[in-house]
Design a protein around this motif. Structure first.
Motif, PDB file in Angstrom:
ATOM      1  N   ARG A 201      -4.560 -10.277   1.402  1.00  0.00           N
ATOM      2  CA  ARG A 201      -3.409  -9.396   1.274  1.00  0.00           C
ATOM      3  C   ARG A 201      -2.178 -10.090   1.806  1.00  0.00           C
ATOM      4  N   ALA A 202      -1.063  -9.809   1.153  1.00  0.00           N
ATOM      5  CA  ALA A 202       0.187 -10.444   1.551  1.00  0.00           C
ATOM      6  C   ALA A 202       1.337  -9.459   1.370  1.00  0.00           C
ATOM      7  N   TYR A 203       2.434  -9.784   2.011  1.00  0.00           N
ATOM      8  CA  TYR A 203       3.646  -8.983   1.952  1.00  0.00           C
ATOM      9  C   TYR A 203       4.796  -9.852   1.474  1.00  0.00           C
ATOM     10  N   VAL A 204       5.736  -9.228   0.790  1.00  0.00           N
ATOM     11  CA  VAL A 204       6.998  -9.873   0.446  1.00  0.00           C
ATOM     12  C   VAL A 204       8.024  -9.238   1.362  1.00  0.00           C
ATOM     13  N   TYR A 205       8.918 -10.051   1.903  1.00  0.00           N
ATOM     14  CA  TYR A 205       9.891  -9.512   2.850  1.00  0.00           C
ATOM     15  C   TYR A 205      11.270 -10.124   2.639  1.00  0.00           C
ATOM     16  N   ILE A 206      12.274  -9.377   3.093  1.00  0.00           N
ATOM     17  CA  ILE A 206      13.644  -9.884   3.092  1.00  0.00           C
ATOM     18  C   ILE A 206      14.147  -9.809   4.523  1.00  0.00           C
ATOM     19  N   LEU A 207      14.670 -10.942   4.992  1.00  0.00           N
ATOM     20  CA  LEU A 207      15.261 -11.016   6.322  1.00  0.00           C
ATOM     21  C   LEU A 207      16.781 -11.086   6.194  1.00  0.00           C
TER      22      LEU A 207
END
Length: 95
Positions: free
Chosen positions: A7-13
């Motif tokens: 499982r993985a996540y996409v993120y914006i910083l």
């Protein structure tokens, strides 16, 4: 016995200089800590501290990498609208 999918996540910083960085991580909290300890991506090292402004997931690693690429194609204005929940970008389907 079922196969356990990664499982993985996409993120914006949001970086200290107000730029945006998009990435993928299996362990989001750990990855955020890595970024803020100046051991993350070269881009963020010079723009600390960074704050998590958006995330999607969990999803398979393959889907997360595709989604990351898709979000990176957006303009800054569109990315900000995604963060604010004002723009829904549908996931692309596999061809």
């Amino acid at each position: 016995m079922p196969i356990k999918r990664k499982r993985a996540y996409v993120y914006i910083l949001r970086c200290a200089d107000d730029t945006l960085y998009i990435g993928t991580a299996k362990e989001l909290e750990k990855r955020l800590a890595t970024h803020n300890s100046a051991k993350g991506a070269k881009y963020t090292r010079a723009r600390l501290p960074v704050t998590l402004t958006y995330q999607e997931g969990p999803m398979s690693l393959t889907k997360a990498l595709r989604r990351e690429h898709q979000l990176k194609q957006l303009t800054r204005t569109q990315k900000q609208a995604v963060i604010a929940g004002e723009l829904l970008v549908p996931h692309r389907r596999k061809r």
